[in-house]
Design an enzyme around this catalytic site. Structure first.
Site, mmCIF file in Angstrom:
data_model
loop_
_atom_site.group_PDB
_atom_site.id
_atom_site.type_symbol
_atom_site.label_atom_id
_atom_site.label_comp_id
_atom_site.label_asym_id
_atom_site.label_seq_id
_atom_site.Cartn_x
_atom_site.Cartn_y
_atom_site.Cartn_z
ATOM 1 N N LYS A 62 0.891 -1.220 -0.165
ATOM 2 C CA LYS A 62 0.163 -0.151 0.108
ATOM 3 C C LYS A 62 0.681 1.325 0.038
ATOM 4 C CE LYS A 62 -4.378 -1.689 1.733
ATOM 5 N NZ LYS A 62 -5.545 -1.316 2.800
ATOM 6 N N LYS B 299 -5.841 -12.056 -8.158
ATOM 7 C CA LYS B 299 -7.271 -12.099 -7.623
ATOM 8 C C LYS B 299 -8.021 -10.978 -8.342
ATOM 9 C CE LYS B 299 -8.424 -11.609 -3.239
ATOM 10 N NZ LYS B 299 -8.419 -11.254 -1.638
ATOM 11 N N LYS C 39 -11.517 -5.300 -6.201
ATOM 12 C CA LYS C 39 -12.321 -4.154 -6.421
ATOM 13 C C LYS C 39 -11.586 -2.821 -6.784
ATOM 14 C CE LYS C 39 -12.659 -3.969 -1.342
ATOM 15 N NZ LYS C 39 -13.527 -3.987 -0.110
#
Ligand code: TRP
Length: 334
Positions: A115, A197, A200
């Site tokens: 992140k 994966k 979103k």
């Protein structure tokens, strides 16, 4: 333990549009747990502000995620469905636990590194201490089990270490949680890159099926799904795109991969793709209708929000008061 049942805690962030992966991989499995466990399912809005959010948008998404929990079939009488920000104990316990967590431990968190790289212009302290807040979420309810994906395992491991460290100093204060490994939820991969994966936060909208996608969009995305040049339908790691389509098909229809492969024997990708699309549409249609119905029932959703926040607060405060005593904060005068 609450009323003789083990406690389960999990949470989801209301950031980004939820995908079919969130539903088939997590939410749908939650439904099967509420008889066996006393369940707390939080919309973890405190976590969301570690990256910059538009306030109106965050509020809207948080409500729609909470509504989605119910639309998916979680009974809010049996499951405590609430906003993290409505229970101040999360933030309070998080502070205390941060004094029992080492910089070195947080530095090792791979999600922080990812992140931080992604939001290089805003590497705030909250992003760094995010796992401590997550530990507080879990320990606040004395959770025995936590259903999490592999991406959160490291955070859960840290939670266990913090709990054990605290218990070693102050006696048995926290239940040390276990990862819930039940019938594994389907791991749904990106439609555009089946090695990743379904996420979103993917920038390519064709990579994910969003829970609110309409049937035409769903069909279009499946028709564009990346496959391979083998041309035959097998359930194999060698054909990750096809395997993912079969996984989605099975998760939606309840069939086994073997049954699915048999069904498509001798058929081509041109037949598989729309069949998967149809299966997904028939799972999402009732969910979308229920979302719509519930979203229109403001009074009901409001009552769930209020009652469940009270319930969550009750259990949270029990733990928090105990922890405050243990660390030496003065008793409250009543
Ligand atoms: N960090 C989790 C995620 O991004 C969400 C989360 C917050 C969570 N607190 C939690 C999950 C406690 C399980 C338990 O997916």
């Amino acid at each position: 333990m609450i009323d003789g049942k083990k406690v389960l805690f999990s949470g989801m962030q209301a950031t980004g549009n939820l995908t079919l992966g969130n539903y088939l991989g997590a939410l749908k499995n939650w439904l099967t747990l509420s008889d066996e466990y006393e369940c707390f399912y939080s919309v973890v809005d405190l976590h969301s502000i570690t990256v910059r959010q538009n306030p109106a948008e965050l509020r809207k998404r948080a409500r729609s995620l909470l509504t989605l929990y119910i639309a998916a079939g979680l009974d809010p009488k049996k499951n405590c469905i609430y906003y993290q920000s409505h229970v101040s104990g999360h933030a309070e316990l998080s502070w205390i636990l941060s004094c029992f967590t080492y910089m070195g431990e947080l530095n090792r968190m791979t999600q922080f590194k990812d992140k931080a790289a992604k939001h290089a212009d805003n590497i705030n302290a909250g992003l760094f201490t995010y796992p401590v807040l997550m530990a507080a979420d879990i320990l606040l309810y004395q959770a025995d089990v936590v259903p999490v994906g592999v991406d959160q395992m490291q955070h859960l491991e840290l939670t266990r270490n913090i709990a054990e460290r605290f218990n070693n100093i102050y006696g048995d204060v926290f239940t040390v949680p276990e990862a819930y490994v039940g019938k594994v939820g389907a791991k749904i991969m990106s439609l555009q890159d089946p090695s990743r994966k379904m996420s979103k936060s993917d920038e390519n909208p064709n990579a994910s099926i969003y829970l609110m996608d309409d049937p035409d969009t769903i069909m279009r995305k499946f028709k564009r799904a990346v496959t391979d040049s083998e041309g035959c339908i097998r359930y194999s790691e060698q054909q990750p795109g096809i395997k993912n389509l079969l996984d989605i098909y099975c998760a939606c229809t309840g069939k086994t991969p073997q049954e699915a492969v048999k069904e498509f024997e001798g058929k081509g990708y041109g037949e598989l793709k729309p069949a998967v699309g149809e299966a997904v549409i028939s799972v999402l249609r009732p969910l979308q209708e229920e979302m719509k119905r519930l979203s229109g029932d403001k009074a009901y959703i409001d009552s769930v929000i209020k009652e469940n926040a009270e319930k969550a607060n009750y259990y949270a405060m029990k733990t928090l008061r105990k922890v405050q005593r243990k660390v030496g904060f003065p008793d409250r005068i009543r």
